[in-house]
Design a protein around this motif. Sequence first.
Motif, short mmCIF file in Angstrom:
data_model
loop_
_atom_site.label_atom_id
_atom_site.label_comp_id
_atom_site.label_asym_id
_atom_site.label_seq_id
_atom_site.Cartn_x
_atom_site.Cartn_y
_atom_site.Cartn_z
N LEU A 15 -63.02 -35.96 -20.65
CA LEU A 15 -63.16 -35.61 -22.07
C LEU A 15 -64.60 -35.30 -22.48
N PRO A 16 -65.62 -36.03 -21.99
CA PRO A 16 -66.99 -35.63 -22.31
C PRO A 16 -67.36 -34.24 -21.76
N VAL A 17 -66.83 -33.87 -20.59
CA VAL A 17 -67.06 -32.52 -20.05
C VAL A 17 -66.49 -31.48 -21.01
N LEU A 18 -65.27 -31.73 -21.48
CA LEU A 18 -64.63 -30.79 -22.42
C LEU A 18 -65.37 -30.76 -23.75
N ALA A 19 -65.79 -31.93 -24.23
CA ALA A 19 -66.52 -31.99 -25.50
C ALA A 19 -67.81 -31.18 -25.42
N LYS A 20 -68.53 -31.30 -24.31
CA LYS A 20 -69.76 -30.53 -24.14
C LYS A 20 -69.45 -29.03 -24.12
N GLU A 21 -68.39 -28.64 -23.41
CA GLU A 21 -68.01 -27.24 -23.32
C GLU A 21 -67.66 -26.66 -24.69
N PHE A 22 -66.94 -27.45 -25.49
CA PHE A 22 -66.51 -26.97 -26.81
C PHE A 22 -67.49 -27.32 -27.92
N GLU A 23 -68.66 -27.86 -27.54
CA GLU A 23 -69.72 -28.18 -28.48
C GLU A 23 -69.22 -29.07 -29.62
N THR A 24 -68.59 -30.17 -29.21
CA THR A 24 -68.08 -31.13 -30.17
C THR A 24 -68.32 -32.54 -29.64
N GLU A 25 -67.88 -33.51 -30.38
CA GLU A 25 -68.11 -34.92 -30.05
C GLU A 25 -66.89 -35.51 -29.35
N CYS A 26 -67.14 -36.34 -28.36
CA CYS A 26 -66.08 -37.09 -27.69
C CYS A 26 -66.07 -38.49 -28.29
N ARG A 27 -64.90 -38.93 -28.71
CA ARG A 27 -64.78 -40.26 -29.32
C ARG A 27 -63.97 -41.16 -28.39
N GLU A 28 -64.23 -42.46 -28.49
CA GLU A 28 -63.49 -43.44 -27.70
C GLU A 28 -62.99 -44.53 -28.61
N ALA A 29 -61.72 -44.91 -28.46
CA ALA A 29 -61.15 -46.04 -29.20
C ALA A 29 -60.13 -46.71 -28.30
N TYR A 30 -60.41 -47.96 -27.93
CA TYR A 30 -59.50 -48.77 -27.12
C TYR A 30 -59.15 -48.09 -25.80
N GLY A 31 -60.13 -47.41 -25.19
CA GLY A 31 -59.92 -46.78 -23.90
C GLY A 31 -59.35 -45.38 -23.95
N GLU A 32 -59.01 -44.89 -25.15
CA GLU A 32 -58.52 -43.52 -25.30
C GLU A 32 -59.68 -42.65 -25.76
N TYR A 33 -59.87 -41.54 -25.08
CA TYR A 33 -60.94 -40.61 -25.38
C TYR A 33 -60.34 -39.39 -26.06
N SER A 34 -61.03 -38.86 -27.07
CA SER A 34 -60.48 -37.71 -27.79
C SER A 34 -61.59 -36.81 -28.30
N LEU A 35 -61.18 -35.58 -28.58
CA LEU A 35 -62.09 -34.62 -29.20
C LEU A 35 -61.28 -33.72 -30.12
N PHE A 36 -61.96 -33.19 -31.12
CA PHE A 36 -61.37 -32.22 -32.05
C PHE A 36 -62.16 -30.92 -31.89
N LEU A 37 -61.45 -29.82 -31.77
CA LEU A 37 -62.10 -28.53 -31.60
C LEU A 37 -62.79 -28.09 -32.90
N PRO A 38 -64.03 -27.60 -32.80
CA PRO A 38 -64.68 -27.05 -33.98
C PRO A 38 -64.04 -25.69 -34.32
N PRO A 39 -64.10 -25.27 -35.59
CA PRO A 39 -63.43 -24.04 -36.02
C PRO A 39 -63.78 -22.79 -35.20
N GLU A 40 -65.02 -22.69 -34.73
CA GLU A 40 -65.40 -21.49 -33.97
C GLU A 40 -64.79 -21.46 -32.57
N LYS A 41 -64.28 -22.60 -32.10
CA LYS A 41 -63.64 -22.67 -30.77
C LYS A 41 -62.12 -22.69 -30.87
#
Length: 146
Positions: A15-41
């Motif tokens: 998920l951090p690799v994808l977050a870097k690629e999509f120029e967004t933040e990777c979040r972690e909560a209770y072992g689950e990692y997530s990202l939200f795509l920015p509008p330009e992506k």
Amino acid sequence: MNNIPIKPVIAKEILPVLAKEFETECREAYGEYSLFLPPEKGSGSISGINFPNGVGLYKFDVEFSQDQCFDYCSEEVHPFKFVYLIQGKLQHRFSNEDIKHKFDEGQMVIIGANHKSGNKILFPGNLRIKAVILDVDRKRFVNQLT
């Protein structure tokens, strides 16, 4: 098409690799990692979690602004991937082949690359994709059974 090389095999590293690629933040909560795509992506989210028994669960609810290729190119043996496509279309090919396999909405497939190959999952742009991918780390899962 944007090609994203993904060498890690677990969510907390993918998920951090994808977050870097999509120029967004990777979040972690209770072992689950997530990202939200920015509008330009595009729009939507990607999340993933790994369990101690070698099973990983990834959820995709995305619409990319351009075609994306997730190139799982780890030098380790790749996990089996159980892909359930809820909405949209996907394509897959093994790294060492040119044959593309098409997945349609509602289809479930099992992907198992050998140790000399990787997996490339192709997400078409401007199409809503909802998918769940279950990764099974072959070595950890088998060791846990015995």
